[in-house]
Design a protein around this motif. Sequence first.
Motif, PDB file in Angstrom:
ATOM      1  N   UNK A   4      77.472  60.840  41.881  1.00 58.15           N
ATOM      2  CA  UNK A   4      78.913  60.668  41.667  1.00 58.15           C
ATOM      3  C   UNK A   4      79.235  59.197  41.911  1.00 58.15           C
ATOM      4  N   UNK A   5      79.950  58.611  40.950  1.00 59.20           N
ATOM      5  CA  UNK A   5      80.322  57.207  41.087  1.00 59.20           C
ATOM      6  C   UNK A   5      81.846  57.113  41.233  1.00 59.20           C
ATOM      7  N   UNK A   6      82.283  56.403  42.239  1.00 64.55           N
ATOM      8  CA  UNK A   6      83.727  56.292  42.508  1.00 64.55           C
ATOM      9  C   UNK A   6      84.103  54.819  42.643  1.00 64.55           C
ATOM     10  N   UNK A 391      72.383  62.925  45.680  1.00 64.74           N
ATOM     11  CA  UNK A 391      72.178  64.318  46.132  1.00 64.74           C
ATOM     12  C   UNK A 391      73.461  65.149  45.991  1.00 64.74           C
ATOM     13  N   UNK A 392      74.065  65.010  44.820  1.00 64.49           N
ATOM     14  CA  UNK A 392      75.330  65.699  44.536  1.00 64.49           C
ATOM     15  C   UNK A 392      75.140  67.213  44.442  1.00 64.49           C
ATOM     16  N   UNK A 393      73.876  67.644  44.364  1.00 63.87           N
ATOM     17  CA  UNK A 393      73.658  69.097  44.272  1.00 63.87           C
ATOM     18  C   UNK A 393      74.240  69.813  45.491  1.00 63.87           C
ATOM     19  N   UNK A 394      74.334  69.109  46.617  1.00 58.68           N
ATOM     20  CA  UNK A 394      74.972  69.737  47.780  1.00 58.68           C
ATOM     21  C   UNK A 394      76.430  70.080  47.470  1.00 58.68           C
ATOM     22  N   UNK A 395      77.102  69.145  46.778  1.00 60.26           N
ATOM     23  CA  UNK A 395      78.519  69.346  46.460  1.00 60.26           C
ATOM     24  C   UNK A 395      78.692  70.476  45.442  1.00 60.26           C
ATOM     25  N   UNK A 401      84.080  71.922  39.994  1.00 60.92           N
ATOM     26  CA  UNK A 401      84.603  70.826  39.153  1.00 60.92           C
ATOM     27  C   UNK A 401      85.323  69.759  39.970  1.00 60.92           C
ATOM     28  N   UNK A 402      84.740  69.360  41.082  1.00 58.55           N
ATOM     29  CA  UNK A 402      85.493  68.485  42.004  1.00 58.55           C
ATOM     30  C   UNK A 402      85.825  67.141  41.373  1.00 58.55           C
ATOM     31  N   UNK A 403      84.877  66.577  40.596  1.00 53.27           N
ATOM     32  CA  UNK A 403      85.191  65.250  40.051  1.00 53.27           C
ATOM     33  C   UNK A 403      86.264  65.350  38.976  1.00 53.27           C
ATOM     34  N   UNK A 414      83.407  59.538  38.407  1.00 49.48           N
ATOM     35  CA  UNK A 414      82.658  60.180  37.328  1.00 49.48           C
ATOM     36  C   UNK A 414      81.267  60.596  37.799  1.00 49.48           C
ATOM     37  N   UNK A 415      80.722  61.534  37.056  1.00 49.32           N
ATOM     38  CA  UNK A 415      79.371  62.010  37.341  1.00 49.32           C
ATOM     39  C   UNK A 415      78.418  61.213  36.463  1.00 49.32           C
ATOM     40  N   UNK A 416      77.355  60.680  37.050  1.00 47.45           N
ATOM     41  CA  UNK A 416      76.375  60.009  36.202  1.00 47.45           C
ATOM     42  C   UNK A 416      75.060  60.790  36.285  1.00 47.45           C
ATOM     43  N   UNK A 417      74.435  60.949  35.150  1.00 44.54           N
ATOM     44  CA  UNK A 417      73.228  61.784  35.064  1.00 44.54           C
ATOM     45  C   UNK A 417      72.016  60.964  35.454  1.00 44.54           C
TER      46      UNK A 417
END
Length: 417
Positions: A4-6, A391-395, A401-403, A414-417
């Motif tokens: 996740x990039x903020x 390690x966004x898999x924890x979220x 759909x938090x982002x 945004x989510x980056x792959x």
Amino acid sequence: MDKIQIRGGRKLFGEVNISGAKNAALPLIASSILVNGKVCISNVPDLMDITSIKALLKDLGAGCEHHQDRLEIDGSSIHKIEAEYDLVRKMRASILVLGPLVARFGHAKVSLPGGCAIGARPVNMHLTGLEALGATISIEHGYIEAKAEQLKGAEICFDMPTVTGTENLMMAATLAKGTTVLRNAAREPEIVALAHALNRMGATVTGAGTAIITIQGVPALYGTDIHIIPDRIETGTFMVAAAATRGDVRIKGCKPDDIRATINKLRAAGAAIHTTDDTIHVKGSAPIKSVDIKTMPYPGFPTDMQAQFMALMTVASGSSMIHESIFENRFIHANELLRMGADISITNGNIAHVRGVKKLQGAPVMASDLRASASLVIAGLVAEGETTIARVYHMDRGYEAIEKKFSLLGADIKRIK
Ligand code: EPU
């Protein structure tokens, strides 16, 4: 793996809808094992933990039909009583199938949940409780095996309130012969929701929401429809994020009464909060005041909100003390917050002293568990510059759909792959 990039610094504005509660959905789904028929559950959140428990139920032979937020589980086709390691290791809450399996089939084999980032999290009280109900328990080769031709009602007093322990025994006792009394039971809203659902299935559970729960056993339970309550921890997470960014957010479809301890602490921190039956309006203020917290079983301040509250306190105007009294290792996020410029020191392993700083700085950080990931998102939203959370898999285990929800409130995320 996703990140996740903020880009921090934006105030949150607008409205957000709360999803169904993960920790209410998991025991409800497990409770369908008790039924030789169909249970229809609505308002099911789209989360990895739900995918995990569905995979487990399917492996036991249950029918699982999922359309949008409705999940229909048919327990009549269950033909297996073993919850395998590969399915259980993904989610500790899989232990919730133990009570229902032994109650309905007289036999259950469930992989012992392994280590956990936030603490040892033993399941001894689940097991002694089942023994009190007449089950024979053995642990061999990493599996718990429970056997009982017919569970029998008993008096059980928990050493301390345990949420899933109370749920497991409440479910098991519904099909036991006679009366079970659970003392020092957990009082979380998710326990009340489960008792309500079990009663709709034909059980007789009274006292849920108090420390003494009484269950009158019945010969069988029946299919029914159940709606999942709103997620109080998702609600609290958006409340803290709104306060931390000094934003103005209306949280809809929630249950303010379930999250009063967090509301009170946020008010003490200076946020203006107005509630109706199902909305919470949070207006942040500057400066944020420092407030001490100690996590406690419900109705105290929830351990599942501690990490998010710590992120808020890192930018408060003074010093605060955060005492984690439920889990012994739930401060891993503190080290990541330090990387963002926070000033935190920890004593005795479970007390954090947080001295507020003027600004956090964006940095690459790593999530260690579900609520730690939410804490880092909040820190990223208030920090100067860019934060990347690995390690966004924890979220994804527990926030739907938090982002997207934060984007709709104006965050640059945004989510980056
Ligand atoms: N404990 C024991 N023995 C047991 C059971 C618990 O010593 O047999 C201890 C635990 O180690 C802990 C305390 O009792 O120190 C309380 O743990 P509890 O059993 O209440 O936790 P849980 O049922 O495993 C649930 C939630 C957690 C939440 C805790 C506390 C679910 C699926 N999980 O866990 O949620 O933190 O209650 O409120 O309901 C999360 O959603 O991020 C999460 C971790």
